[in-house]
Design a protein around this motif. Structure first.
Motif, mmCIF file in Angstrom:
data_model
loop_
_atom_site.group_PDB
_atom_site.id
_atom_site.type_symbol
_atom_site.label_atom_id
_atom_site.label_comp_id
_atom_site.label_asym_id
_atom_site.label_seq_id
_atom_site.Cartn_x
_atom_site.Cartn_y
_atom_site.Cartn_z
ATOM 1 N N GLY A 154 0.819 -1.208 0.000
ATOM 2 C CA GLY A 154 0.000 0.000 0.000
ATOM 3 C C GLY A 154 0.852 1.257 0.000
ATOM 4 O O GLY A 154 1.897 1.310 0.654
ATOM 5 N N LEU A 155 0.394 2.264 -0.720
ATOM 6 C CA LEU A 155 1.074 3.552 -0.787
ATOM 7 C C LEU A 155 0.032 4.638 -0.560
ATOM 8 O O LEU A 155 -0.925 4.748 -1.330
ATOM 9 C CB LEU A 155 1.753 3.750 -2.149
ATOM 10 N N VAL A 156 0.210 5.425 0.475
ATOM 11 C CA VAL A 156 -0.826 6.384 0.861
ATOM 12 C C VAL A 156 -0.281 7.795 1.038
ATOM 13 O O VAL A 156 0.911 8.004 1.261
ATOM 14 C CB VAL A 156 -1.530 5.947 2.169
ATOM 15 N N THR A 157 -1.188 8.751 0.923
ATOM 16 C CA THR A 157 -0.909 10.156 1.219
ATOM 17 C C THR A 157 -1.979 10.650 2.185
ATOM 18 O O THR A 157 -3.140 10.251 2.087
ATOM 19 C CB THR A 157 -0.913 11.003 -0.077
ATOM 20 N N MET A 158 -1.592 11.506 3.116
ATOM 21 C CA MET A 158 -2.491 11.946 4.175
ATOM 22 C C MET A 158 -2.748 13.452 4.077
ATOM 23 O O MET A 158 -1.827 14.242 3.904
ATOM 24 C CB MET A 158 -1.863 11.598 5.534
ATOM 25 N N LYS A 159 -4.011 13.819 4.191
ATOM 26 C CA LYS A 159 -4.403 15.226 4.235
ATOM 27 C C LYS A 159 -5.196 15.482 5.501
ATOM 28 O O LYS A 159 -6.045 14.665 5.883
ATOM 29 C CB LYS A 159 -5.252 15.596 3.008
ATOM 30 N N ILE A 160 -4.953 16.629 6.142
ATOM 31 C CA ILE A 160 -5.613 16.960 7.401
ATOM 32 C C ILE A 160 -6.206 18.361 7.309
ATOM 33 O O ILE A 160 -5.548 19.299 6.854
ATOM 34 C CB ILE A 160 -4.611 16.896 8.573
ATOM 35 N N LYS A 176 5.648 15.230 0.841
ATOM 36 C CA LYS A 176 6.673 14.355 0.267
ATOM 37 C C LYS A 176 6.020 13.199 -0.482
ATOM 38 O O LYS A 176 5.196 12.482 0.074
ATOM 39 C CB LYS A 176 7.580 13.810 1.376
ATOM 40 N N ASN A 177 6.394 13.030 -1.735
ATOM 41 C CA ASN A 177 5.884 11.927 -2.562
ATOM 42 C C ASN A 177 4.359 11.829 -2.505
ATOM 43 O O ASN A 177 3.798 10.745 -2.336
ATOM 44 C CB ASN A 177 6.499 10.594 -2.122
ATOM 45 N N VAL A 178 3.693 12.968 -2.656
ATOM 46 C CA VAL A 178 2.243 12.987 -2.495
ATOM 47 C C VAL A 178 1.519 12.259 -3.629
ATOM 48 O O VAL A 178 0.402 11.761 -3.434
ATOM 49 C CB VAL A 178 1.719 14.432 -2.378
ATOM 50 N N LYS A 179 2.137 12.198 -4.801
ATOM 51 C CA LYS A 179 1.477 11.544 -5.931
ATOM 52 C C LYS A 179 1.716 10.042 -5.970
ATOM 53 O O LYS A 179 0.835 9.288 -6.371
ATOM 54 C CB LYS A 179 1.933 12.181 -7.244
ATOM 55 N N ILE A 180 2.903 9.622 -5.542
ATOM 56 C CA ILE A 180 3.195 8.184 -5.563
ATOM 57 C C ILE A 180 2.912 7.523 -4.223
ATOM 58 O O ILE A 180 2.771 6.304 -4.137
ATOM 59 C CB ILE A 180 4.643 7.907 -5.990
ATOM 60 N N GLY A 181 2.824 8.321 -3.147
ATOM 61 C CA GLY A 181 2.496 7.789 -1.827
ATOM 62 C C GLY A 181 3.690 7.156 -1.126
ATOM 63 O O GLY A 181 4.743 6.930 -1.722
ATOM 64 N N LEU A 182 3.484 6.845 0.150
ATOM 65 C CA LEU A 182 4.482 6.162 0.967
ATOM 66 C C LEU A 182 3.798 5.053 1.767
ATOM 67 O O LEU A 182 2.588 5.112 2.012
ATOM 68 C CB LEU A 182 5.160 7.143 1.924
ATOM 69 N N PRO A 183 4.565 4.038 2.211
ATOM 70 C CA PRO A 183 3.955 2.930 2.976
ATOM 71 C C PRO A 183 3.384 3.359 4.319
ATOM 72 O O PRO A 183 2.484 2.716 4.843
ATOM 73 C CB PRO A 183 5.118 1.946 3.169
ATOM 74 N N ASN A 205 -5.300 6.596 -1.480
ATOM 75 C CA ASN A 205 -4.608 5.389 -1.926
ATOM 76 C C ASN A 205 -3.970 5.682 -3.276
ATOM 77 O O ASN A 205 -4.652 5.765 -4.293
ATOM 78 C CB ASN A 205 -5.597 4.226 -2.029
ATOM 79 N N CYS A 206 -2.656 5.834 -3.276
ATOM 80 C CA CYS A 206 -1.928 6.153 -4.508
ATOM 81 C C CYS A 206 -1.570 4.904 -5.305
ATOM 82 O O CYS A 206 -1.039 5.018 -6.416
ATOM 83 C CB CYS A 206 -0.649 6.920 -4.177
#
Length: 218
Positions: A154-160, A176-183, A205-206
């Motif tokens: 899974g690769l995710v980006t978080m917005k608050i 950081k890496n908002v388009k490809i996501g991070l684990p 979910n990227c």
């Protein structure tokens, strides 16, 4: 003069939020983050000893269900077939049991148990479809720590987005890496303590596959 006083009040209210912007600081929830990452990685390679160890590490964190984290979706998607970041689920996998099809039942059982009397770390396993986002809300005051750990692959980006009745309109999004996501993702910030603040958490979910993830909060 009144305008100047108003500007000073706004500045004082927003200063604590802006000042807390270092995501490398030690977090009170770090032990739970590490345990969930270890569980995810151990399950991915099928290492039963490591799965059991990660389960014990998470149990030592004395987490409670993040029951106040509420989805904004009309229906709750099924978690069946996906990893549940919970000790009972990990214990079953370590014992050689295939419990992926029982994910929803394990989540329901944990929710019914409710809060522990002294747990200080909140966790909740959630789900998001490939290429989509999932939104949740909860109330918070003071120092807030948040983390998201996705299941393997899974690769995710978080917005608050935080608001309150006094006009607070605060955003803290991953940069950081908002388009490809991070684990996994983690952050912290400070909110007003004398008023209820509504936090909207959006997980994107990227990746190209549906995935479960755990939300961790103090």
């Amino acid at each position: 003069m009144k305008k100047l006083i108003s500007l000073l009040i706004v500045a004082l209210c927003t200063l604590p939020i802006a000042a807390q912007d270092n995501e490398t600081d030690d977090l009170a929830i770090q032990s739970a983050i590490d345990a969930c990452i270890a569980m995810r990685d151990a399950v991915a390679v099928g290492d039963t000893a490591a799965i059991r160890q990660s389960s014990e590490a998470l149990r030592d964190c004395n987490t409670m269900d993040f029951y106040t984290l509420q989805s904004t979706a009309r229906t709750t998607p099924s978690l069946n077939g996906h990893l549940v970041f919970e000790e009972a689920f990990a214990d079953s996998l370590a014992a050689g049991k295939d419990v992926y099809d029982q994910a929803d039942e394990i989540i329901r059982t944990r929710t019914m148990r409710g809060q522990t009397s002294d747990g200080s770390i909140l966790t909740k396993t959630c789900f998001v479809k490939a290429g989509k986002s999932a939104k949740y809300t909860f109330s918070s005051q003071g120092h807030q720590e948040l983390a998201v750990v996705a299941e393997a692959g899974g690769l995710v980006t978080m917005k608050i987005h935080v608001t309150n009745s006094a006009g607070l309109n605060f955003r803290k999004n991953d940069i950081k890496n908002v388009k490809i996501g991070l684990p996994q993702r983690q952050t912290s910030f400070d909110l007003p303590t004398n008023i209820k603040n509504t936090v909207e958490l959006e997980i994107i979910n990227c990746g190209k596959k549906d995935c479960s993830f755990v939300v961790i909060s103090n």
